[in-house]
Scaffold this motif. Structure first.
Motif, PDB file in Angstrom:
ATOM      1  N   UNK A 119      -6.912  -6.840  -1.745  1.00  0.00           N
ATOM      2  CA  UNK A 119      -5.867  -5.680  -1.130  1.00  0.00           C
ATOM      3  C   UNK A 119      -6.481  -4.490  -0.780  1.00  0.00           C
ATOM      4  N   UNK A 120      -6.945  -4.205   0.400  1.00  0.00           N
ATOM      5  CA  UNK A 120      -6.970  -3.307   1.032  1.00  0.00           C
ATOM      6  C   UNK A 120      -6.525  -1.985   0.372  1.00  0.00           C
ATOM      7  N   UNK A 121      -7.157  -0.888  -0.254  1.00  0.00           N
ATOM      8  CA  UNK A 121      -6.863   0.235  -0.283  1.00  0.00           C
ATOM      9  C   UNK A 121      -6.617   1.438   0.382  1.00  0.00           C
ATOM     10  N   UNK A 122      -6.699   1.025   1.499  1.00  0.00           N
ATOM     11  CA  UNK A 122      -7.126   1.918   2.705  1.00  0.00           C
ATOM     12  C   UNK A 122      -5.973   1.517   4.438  1.00  0.00           C
ATOM     13  N   UNK A 123      -5.607   2.555   5.543  1.00  0.00           N
ATOM     14  CA  UNK A 123      -4.736   1.941   5.849  1.00  0.00           C
ATOM     15  C   UNK A 123      -5.150   0.547   6.777  1.00  0.00           C
ATOM     16  N   UNK A 124      -4.628  -1.050   7.097  1.00  0.00           N
ATOM     17  CA  UNK A 124      -4.953  -2.083   8.133  1.00  0.00           C
ATOM     18  C   UNK A 124      -3.443  -2.125   8.816  1.00  0.00           C
ATOM     19  N   UNK A 125      -3.555  -1.840   9.802  1.00  0.00           N
ATOM     20  CA  UNK A 125      -2.505  -2.812  10.838  1.00  0.00           C
ATOM     21  C   UNK A 125      -3.218  -3.731  12.134  1.00  0.00           C
ATOM     22  N   UNK A 126      -3.404  -5.076  10.873  1.00  0.00           N
ATOM     23  CA  UNK A 126      -3.601  -6.620  12.011  1.00  0.00           C
ATOM     24  C   UNK A 126      -2.608  -6.912  12.581  1.00  0.00           C
ATOM     25  N   UNK A 169      -9.188   3.072   8.077  1.00  0.00           N
ATOM     26  CA  UNK A 169      -8.541   2.998   9.293  1.00  0.00           C
ATOM     27  C   UNK A 169      -8.950   1.779   9.952  1.00  0.00           C
ATOM     28  N   UNK A 170      -8.559   0.347  10.037  1.00  0.00           N
ATOM     29  CA  UNK A 170      -8.301  -0.951  10.753  1.00  0.00           C
ATOM     30  C   UNK A 170      -7.562  -0.941  12.119  1.00  0.00           C
ATOM     31  N   UNK A 171      -7.357  -1.229  12.742  1.00  0.00           N
ATOM     32  CA  UNK A 171      -6.696  -1.288  13.975  1.00  0.00           C
ATOM     33  C   UNK A 171      -7.204  -2.911  14.493  1.00  0.00           C
ATOM     34  N   UNK A 172      -6.626  -4.192  13.862  1.00  0.00           N
ATOM     35  CA  UNK A 172      -6.562  -4.843  14.990  1.00  0.00           C
ATOM     36  C   UNK A 172      -5.544  -6.340  15.443  1.00  0.00           C
ATOM     37  N   UNK A 173      -6.113  -6.199  16.515  1.00  0.00           N
ATOM     38  CA  UNK A 173      -5.966  -7.820  17.379  1.00  0.00           C
ATOM     39  C   UNK A 173      -5.070  -8.972  16.630  1.00  0.00           C
ATOM     40  N   UNK A 174      -5.987  -9.552  16.418  1.00  0.00           N
ATOM     41  CA  UNK A 174      -5.978 -10.980  15.348  1.00  0.00           C
ATOM     42  C   UNK A 174      -5.794 -10.562  13.575  1.00  0.00           C
ATOM     43  N   UNK A 175      -4.766 -11.230  13.410  1.00  0.00           N
ATOM     44  CA  UNK A 175      -3.965 -10.865  11.790  1.00  0.00           C
ATOM     45  C   UNK A 175      -5.136 -11.287  10.760  1.00  0.00           C
ATOM     46  N   UNK A 176      -5.681 -12.134  11.362  1.00  0.00           N
ATOM     47  CA  UNK A 176      -7.099 -12.548  10.010  1.00  0.00           C
ATOM     48  C   UNK A 176      -7.951 -11.171   9.992  1.00  0.00           C
ATOM     49  N   UNK A 177      -7.899 -10.940  10.427  1.00  0.00           N
ATOM     50  CA  UNK A 177      -9.450  -9.627  10.763  1.00  0.00           C
ATOM     51  C   UNK A 177      -8.734  -8.830   9.453  1.00  0.00           C
ATOM     52  N   UNK A 178      -7.234  -8.389   9.091  1.00  0.00           N
ATOM     53  CA  UNK A 178      -7.025  -7.746   7.593  1.00  0.00           C
ATOM     54  C   UNK A 178      -7.286  -8.720   6.974  1.00  0.00           C
ATOM     55  N   UNK A 179      -7.867 -10.095   7.211  1.00  0.00           N
ATOM     56  CA  UNK A 179      -7.945 -10.694   5.845  1.00  0.00           C
ATOM     57  C   UNK A 179      -9.758 -10.266   5.491  1.00  0.00           C
ATOM     58  N   UNK A 180     -10.310  -9.777   7.173  1.00  0.00           N
ATOM     59  CA  UNK A 180     -12.362  -9.680   6.530  1.00  0.00           C
ATOM     60  C   UNK A 180     -12.370  -8.499   6.011  1.00  0.00           C
ATOM     61  N   UNK A 181     -11.402  -7.685   6.059  1.00  0.00           N
ATOM     62  CA  UNK A 181     -12.462  -6.461   6.206  1.00  0.00           C
ATOM     63  C   UNK A 181     -12.393  -5.631   4.541  1.00  0.00           C
TER      64      UNK A 181
END
Ligand SMILES: [Zn+2]
Length: 328
Positions: free
Chosen positions: A159-166, A143-155
């Motif tokens: 398209x991630x198969x895991x949970x991302x909240x960016x 799972x990923x939680x990020x304040x900056x939305x672009x971190x959601x691309x770097x992970x």
């Protein structure tokens, strides 16, 4: 831990959610990580704090007006008791690979374990797969939680198969301050990730904080140091939460680092400021053999990924990682 083993064995063969099974089956093989885990995973929490100088982590080394240095007493105390810290003055260096010391290349390097081919913050998803994709494909709950939305691309490179909240999800009416656009303030990112850690029991949790860099670009010294102090307190909350989680908490490793440093003049960073490539890293957990400031060979942010994989899978560290920190 026995229950986890059974769950992992089951999910790798027949996942209870058919969509999960389909995702596992259709996922392309990661570059470096292919074998299913033979042992139960050791959970990992990775916290990144955007654009924090080594001078502000290691005490009393900064001479800039307005700074006292050493804004992370909680982290420093935890490291002294349970872990190791790289990059302190006189103890070797850890650097972002650059050459442009900005956020997306930094996060891409952290997550892919390779120097980034991208040069700016508009580079989107990485070309290579990430260690998060690799661990997820082996059955780990990521799972990923990020304040900056672009971190959601770097992970993830697809398209991630895991949970991302960016960033802030659509419809979220809270203000993005100190960021803009879809930015989510750290306080909200911290709160959501702590609840997830406690209630959803991720095997790999990434929490990416960003208020420090936002305040620094605004030239707000007090905002920056206060944001760093809050991030430090958050590290303490993670540790306290893990302490309530029994064997799972005790076996969890915690890594803390940053995507880039800052210029001598503090507010800037990037290729024009080679000094902003210098970063810092803290590692804690049962397999981290060293304590306190550790003198190592020089490292890069790219060395972190294989180290996290090694502790998460109970495998030996590869020699290109931070192997000197890890007990066999
Ligand atoms: Zn920045």
């Amino acid at each position: 831990m026995r229950i986890q083993t059974a769950l992992y064995g089951l999910c790798l063969v027949t996942c209870s959610d058919p969509n999960d099974a389909q995702r596992v089956a259709s996922r392309s093989a990661p570059v470096a990580i292919t074998a299913p885990m033979e042992q139960p995973p050791s959970p990992v929490v990775l916290v990144t704090i955007d654009g924090v100088r080594w001078q502000d982590v290691y005490a009393s080394v900064d001479e800039s007006p307005g700074f006292g240095g050493g804004y992370m007493p909680v982290l420093r105390d935890l490291v002294a008791r349970e872990g190791a810290m790289l990059g302190a003055p006189g103890y070797g260096r850890i650097d972002a690979s650059g050459p442009n010391f900005v956020s997306m290349p930094g996060y891409t390097e952290i997550f892919t374990g390779q120097p980034a081919t991208c040069r700016d913050n508009d580079c989107g998803r990485p070309e290579q797969s990430t260690f998060l994709e690799g661990l997820a494909s082996r059955g780990a709950k990521v799972a990923v939680f990020a304040s900056w939305e672009k971190v959601g691309d770097a992970v993830a490179h697809t398209t991630p198969t895991f949970f991302v909240s960016a960033g802030r999800p659509e419809g979220d009416t809270q203000k993005p301050f100190p960021g803009g656009g879809a930015y989510r303030p750290d306080a909200s990112t911290m709160e959501q990730s702590i609840v997830y850690l406690r209630e959803s029991l991720p095997d790999v949790l990434v929490v990416s904080l960003g208020d420090t860099d936002e305040y620094a670009h605004a030239g707000n010294v007090r905002g920056y140091t206060d944001a760093l102090t809050r991030a430090d307190a958050f590290i303490g909350r993670i540790n306290a939460t893990l302490a309530t989680m029994g064997e799972r908490g005790a076996s969890t490793h915690l890594f803390v680092t940053t995507d880039h440093g800052r210029s001598q003049g503090w507010s800037e960073h990037g290729g024009k400021y080679p000094e902003s490539g210098r970063v810092w890293l803290a590692a804690m957990g049962p397999r981290i053999a060293s304590r306190g400031f550790v003198a190592t060979r020089d490292h890069h942010l790219s060395d972190l990924a294989s180290t996290i994989v090694a502790v998460a899978t109970n495998e030996d560290a590869t020699s290109d990682g931070l192997s000197e920190l890890i007990a066999r």
